[in-house]
Design a protein around this motif. Structure first.
Motif, short mmCIF file in Angstrom:
data_model
loop_
_atom_site.label_atom_id
_atom_site.label_comp_id
_atom_site.label_asym_id
_atom_site.label_seq_id
_atom_site.Cartn_x
_atom_site.Cartn_y
_atom_site.Cartn_z
N LEU B 192 -1.16 -8.98 -7.63
CA LEU B 192 -1.87 -9.31 -8.39
C LEU B 192 -2.36 -7.46 -8.39
O LEU B 192 -2.63 -6.92 -9.30
CB LEU B 192 -1.95 -10.05 -9.55
CG LEU B 192 -1.53 -10.84 -10.61
CD1 LEU B 192 -2.00 -11.30 -11.33
CD2 LEU B 192 -0.64 -10.04 -11.70
N ARG B 194 -2.28 -5.66 -5.57
CA ARG B 194 -1.59 -4.74 -5.84
C ARG B 194 -1.04 -3.69 -6.97
O ARG B 194 -1.02 -2.71 -6.80
CB ARG B 194 -0.72 -5.00 -4.69
CG ARG B 194 -0.78 -5.98 -3.11
CD ARG B 194 -2.13 -4.43 -2.24
NE ARG B 194 -2.82 -4.29 -1.85
CZ ARG B 194 -4.13 -5.14 -1.93
NH1 ARG B 194 -3.34 -6.30 -1.44
NH2 ARG B 194 -5.44 -5.03 -1.79
N MET B 195 -0.83 -4.72 -7.36
CA MET B 195 -0.04 -4.02 -8.96
C MET B 195 -0.90 -3.28 -9.91
O MET B 195 -0.78 -2.63 -10.11
CB MET B 195 0.43 -5.12 -10.08
CG MET B 195 1.76 -5.59 -9.24
SD MET B 195 2.69 -7.67 -9.55
CE MET B 195 2.86 -7.16 -11.24
N ALA B 196 -2.25 -4.00 -10.46
CA ALA B 196 -3.48 -3.11 -10.91
C ALA B 196 -3.69 -2.01 -9.92
O ALA B 196 -4.13 -1.10 -10.41
CB ALA B 196 -4.18 -4.35 -10.96
N GLN B 197 -3.75 -2.32 -8.20
CA GLN B 197 -4.46 -0.55 -8.06
C GLN B 197 -3.06 -0.24 -7.94
O GLN B 197 -3.75 1.20 -8.14
CB GLN B 197 -4.39 -1.54 -6.15
CG GLN B 197 -5.30 -1.84 -6.15
CD GLN B 197 -6.21 -2.10 -5.21
OE1 GLN B 197 -5.37 -3.07 -4.26
NE2 GLN B 197 -7.10 -3.09 -5.23
N GLU B 198 -1.93 0.11 -7.86
CA GLU B 198 -1.02 1.18 -7.79
C GLU B 198 -0.78 1.68 -9.31
O GLU B 198 -0.79 3.14 -9.26
CB GLU B 198 0.04 -0.25 -7.90
CG GLU B 198 0.56 -0.24 -6.72
CD GLU B 198 2.24 -1.01 -6.09
OE1 GLU B 198 3.12 -0.53 -6.24
OE2 GLU B 198 2.05 -1.93 -5.46
#
Lengths: 219, 219
Positions: B192, B194-198
């Motif tokens: 999560l 990583r997803m938010a950072q992307e």
């Protein structure tokens, strides 16, 4: 400075520095004489970065090389750089094929829709989440999307806060420190999770209170 | 069921199952005839658990053996079981000696005091946090305790929510599933993040809004 000083300053043995130079992880110094080169603060910072990614990030040198190259490639847009980080971090151990990513895909789809996240469909982060949810279900732990929602909300908050952190003001580029920060803060998050779990087990919260976030109480 | 059915049901090759039996990771079946034994649902669940810890948790079999033994040792109090999880998860790669844990000890001390956490002073989770903060400072990222506070608040919330998750109602014991949950949810949190950072990199939040948690706005 000379390579011996670089070694003393960084605390990294000379043969290791030479190995990093040969592997291209550390850029060559400026040639000053035959068999001599001058190194500067940038080399020192780069060595510290490599050490941070091996010791805290537990990444192998091949992966670190790819990440540093991606950070240096200014033509790569930031979302792609973050996807490169996902590629390095969202890796499975052996036997991951057991987990059918389709089984957990609903949680991923629901969270993406709810938080309005823009994530490339091929990103390893999506695959990792759906596979992990799939494994949880295999083990009989069928948490629904409402269970995952607060984790996703916190990830959103953290991503914005981390992006807003002031640049280190050192010789490390903004892109390079975004990569390092992302990975080092994983270790912060994991260690805080452990501390809270150990403490929670030592002083269990009554079940009724467990669902409220800290600091929020019903009026 | 016979060992061949156990292999078919779990999708795990026979030689691997025999290896787990020899190493004591999987308890022996009930002897039925010479060179034959009967296995039951408990064995299947245990195999899935081992797979989850290798594939998602990326733990080696030695560490998994220690964790399973700790989970089975009912005389071990829950906080000690969580400390065993910390011992397995809060590991550093090579060269961790570079990071002087003392340098980040103030953040750990402040968070422990502020959140009133009860954590054994020898817990690896404390060492990991202070070392990681130390490495962040070495890299010029000097986040103060207010930066870490929301991460700690979320860790507190999550620990309580995870402890309150209903038992899987399977043949896996409550202690065993606490261990598995703790480790699987690390992978959820990391993916999560990583997803938010992307997504954050794809659609940056204006700096002024970055400090507010999602869903909270000033009235």
């Amino acid at each position: 400075m000379r390579i011996s000083e670089l070694s003393r300053e960084s605390g990294i043995p000379l043969p290791t520095i030479k190995y990093y130079l040969r592997e291209g992880l550390l850029p060559a110094g400026e040639p000053t004489a035959r068999n001599q080169a001058a190194y500067h603060e940038g080399h020192l910072a780069r060595l510290r970065l490599i050490r941070a990614l091996t010791s805290v990030g537990k990444l192998d040198l091949g992966t670190i090389g790819e990440l540093l190259a991606a950070a240096e490639d200014e033509s790569m847009p930031m979302p792609a750089l973050h996807e490169a980080v996902s590629e390095s971090v969202c890796r499975f151990g052996p036997c991951a094929a057991d987990a059918d990513a389709e089984v957990g895909a609903d949680v991923v789809r629901d969270l993406l829709a709810e938080f309005g996240w823009t994530v490339t469909p091929s990103s390893p982060s999506l695959r990792m989440l759906s596979r992990t949810v799939s494994v949880m279900r295999q083990l009989g732990c069928d948490a629904d999307v409402s269970f995952f929602r607060p984790y996703a909300a916190e990830a959103t908050r953290a991503a914005a806060a981390e992006a807003a952190l002031p640049a280190p003001g050192s010789v490390i580029s903004e892109r390079m420190s975004a990569v390092a920060r992302s990975i080092l803060l994983d270790a912060v998050v994991l260690s805080l999770r452990r501390m809270a779990q150990e403490s929670c087990a030592a002083t269990p919260v009554p079940a009724g209170e467990a669902l409220h976030p800290v600091g929020v109480s019903e009026a």
